[in-house]
Design a protein around this motif. Sequence first.
Motif, short mmCIF file in Angstrom:
data_model
loop_
_atom_site.label_atom_id
_atom_site.label_comp_id
_atom_site.label_asym_id
_atom_site.label_seq_id
_atom_site.Cartn_x
_atom_site.Cartn_y
_atom_site.Cartn_z
N VAL A 94 1.03 -1.27 -0.02
CA VAL A 94 0.03 0.03 -0.02
C VAL A 94 0.94 1.38 0.04
O VAL A 94 1.41 1.33 0.90
N LYS A 95 1.06 1.91 -1.14
CA LYS A 95 2.03 2.96 -1.32
C LYS A 95 1.88 4.11 -0.25
O LYS A 95 2.89 4.45 0.21
N ASP A 96 0.64 4.60 0.19
CA ASP A 96 0.60 5.63 1.14
C ASP A 96 0.32 5.02 2.52
O ASP A 96 -0.24 5.71 3.39
N GLY A 97 0.37 3.58 2.70
CA GLY A 97 0.10 2.96 3.91
C GLY A 97 1.06 3.27 4.93
O GLY A 97 2.19 3.21 4.81
N ASP A 98 0.48 3.42 6.40
CA ASP A 98 1.26 3.50 7.41
C ASP A 98 1.49 2.10 8.35
O ASP A 98 1.26 0.96 7.56
N HIS A 99 2.17 2.11 9.41
CA HIS A 99 2.13 1.03 10.17
C HIS A 99 0.83 0.32 10.54
O HIS A 99 0.72 -0.99 10.42
N ARG A 100 0.02 1.10 10.83
CA ARG A 100 -1.40 0.70 11.42
C ARG A 100 -2.35 -0.16 10.60
O ARG A 100 -2.97 -0.99 11.07
N LEU A 101 -2.29 0.39 9.33
CA LEU A 101 -3.27 0.10 8.15
C LEU A 101 -4.69 -0.28 8.98
O LEU A 101 -5.03 -1.16 8.50
N SER A 102 -5.19 0.94 9.50
CA SER A 102 -6.44 0.82 9.95
C SER A 102 -7.39 1.99 9.51
O SER A 102 -8.53 2.08 10.10
N ARG A 103 -7.09 2.71 8.41
CA ARG A 103 -8.15 3.28 7.53
C ARG A 103 -9.19 2.56 7.20
O ARG A 103 -8.97 1.26 6.85
N ASP A 104 -10.31 3.16 6.68
CA ASP A 104 -11.59 2.54 6.24
C ASP A 104 -11.07 1.51 4.98
O ASP A 104 -11.47 0.29 4.70
N ALA A 105 -10.13 2.04 4.03
CA ALA A 105 -9.66 1.51 3.01
C ALA A 105 -8.79 0.33 3.27
O ALA A 105 -8.92 -0.94 2.48
N ASP A 106 -7.85 0.41 4.31
CA ASP A 106 -7.02 -0.51 4.81
C ASP A 106 -8.04 -1.68 5.24
O ASP A 106 -7.70 -2.83 5.09
N LEU A 107 -8.91 -1.43 6.09
CA LEU A 107 -9.76 -2.38 6.64
C LEU A 107 -10.44 -3.42 5.51
O LEU A 107 -10.48 -4.57 5.78
N ARG A 108 -10.76 -2.54 4.54
CA ARG A 108 -11.36 -3.14 3.54
C ARG A 108 -10.27 -4.22 2.70
O ARG A 108 -10.88 -5.20 2.41
N ARG A 109 -9.33 -3.76 2.65
CA ARG A 109 -8.25 -4.70 2.12
C ARG A 109 -7.88 -5.87 3.29
O ARG A 109 -7.62 -7.00 2.54
N LEU A 110 -7.98 -5.67 4.31
CA LEU A 110 -7.74 -6.75 5.20
C LEU A 110 -8.67 -7.81 5.23
O LEU A 110 -8.52 -8.91 4.99
N ALA A 111 -10.22 -7.39 5.14
CA ALA A 111 -11.21 -8.25 4.78
C ALA A 111 -11.21 -8.99 3.54
O ALA A 111 -11.12 -10.39 3.35
N ALA A 112 -10.65 -8.40 2.41
CA ALA A 112 -10.50 -9.05 1.20
C ALA A 112 -9.29 -10.14 1.07
O ALA A 112 -9.21 -11.15 0.60
N ALA A 113 -8.08 -9.68 1.97
CA ALA A 113 -7.02 -10.70 2.24
C ALA A 113 -7.34 -11.84 2.94
O ALA A 113 -7.06 -13.11 2.61
N VAL A 114 -8.26 -11.86 3.96
CA VAL A 114 -8.71 -13.06 4.67
C VAL A 114 -9.63 -13.64 3.85
O VAL A 114 -9.41 -15.01 4.00
N GLU A 115 -10.71 -13.28 2.83
CA GLU A 115 -11.49 -13.91 2.08
C GLU A 115 -10.51 -14.57 1.21
O GLU A 115 -10.97 -15.98 0.79
N ARG A 116 -9.55 -14.04 0.71
CA ARG A 116 -8.89 -14.77 -0.46
C ARG A 116 -8.27 -15.96 0.05
O ARG A 116 -8.06 -16.86 -0.43
N VAL A 117 -7.52 -15.71 1.22
CA VAL A 117 -6.81 -16.85 1.99
C VAL A 117 -7.81 -18.14 2.56
O VAL A 117 -7.66 -19.13 1.93
N LEU A 118 -9.08 -17.94 2.76
CA LEU A 118 -9.71 -18.53 3.04
C LEU A 118 -10.16 -19.66 1.85
O LEU A 118 -10.57 -20.60 1.71
N GLU A 119 -10.56 -18.78 0.64
CA GLU A 119 -10.90 -19.48 -0.66
C GLU A 119 -9.71 -20.18 -1.10
O GLU A 119 -9.92 -21.33 -1.56
N GLN A 120 -8.61 -20.01 -0.88
CA GLN A 120 -7.40 -20.65 -1.51
C GLN A 120 -7.22 -21.97 -0.51
O GLN A 120 -7.18 -22.89 -1.07
N ALA A 121 -7.37 -21.80 0.83
CA ALA A 121 -7.49 -22.80 1.64
C ALA A 121 -8.49 -23.85 1.24
O ALA A 121 -8.51 -25.06 1.52
N ALA A 122 -9.66 -23.39 0.70
CA ALA A 122 -10.62 -24.42 0.32
C ALA A 122 -10.59 -24.81 -1.06
O ALA A 122 -11.42 -25.65 -1.44
#
Length: 253
Positions: A223-251
């Motif tokens: 995330v080019k403009d991302g800080d350490h916390r990555l807790s902005r709304d856009a960052d949290l949406r990225r987090l949900a998408a990352a978890v969903e992607r990993v779950l799909e790959q695991a399945a």
Amino acid sequence: MTSDIARLPLAGGGAIAWRRLEGQGPEIVFLCGLRSDMEGSKALFLEDWCRREGRAFTRFDYRGHGSSTGRFEEGCIGDWLADTLAVLDRVVQGRFVLVGSSMGGWLAVLAGLARNERLAGMVGIAAAPDFTADLMEARLSPAQRAQLAEHGFLKEPSPYGEPLRITRRLLEDGRRHRVLQGPIPLRCPVHLLQGQEDPDVPWETALRLAARLESEAVTVELVKDGDHRLSRDADLRRLAAAVERVLEQAAGR
């Protein structure tokens, strides 16, 4: 529903505070960062997301953090790894996906190695493996090293609150738990989120970790403009998408 805060007794005394949301597996387990706790924005966001998805979710505080017992300055990576394994063994049910923030990303690797047979996937948020050696010890001045040798600790200013107390025990124990020195035999799906404006963890750390993991299913999202916390709304949406992607790959989807 999430139960009220629960306590997991430790063999040597004290207890770990935890909360769990019932649901389907693999269970999402959040590992917070250094001096953070299970009431942080990313942990609460993930709990809400898991509730909507009908998925099991666990969050907890290491000893010396949040609502758990103990003094932070007396802890080290090995202690917090033991806490993580206790929660995985005695609270979490079945297979799990570890979501680790900063230090939690290091603990996710260590816990994943220790419980590899149940590990379905992993998500790192500014994951900081080996930070005690690479980001703390390596930057100490000669005067700080002398203070550490004489007194067993030193204090460093922190942008996140009170000065950080760095102990000799924390650094020595951290060396014993380094993971970036060779291949990491984890073969589950992994997604690493990393801000390139992170002042605490260099973004190259995510690339080093990805290179060491033996899994073929490793995604690094910078995330080019991302800080350490990555807790902005856009960052949290990225987090949900990352978890969903990993779950799909695991399945296998």
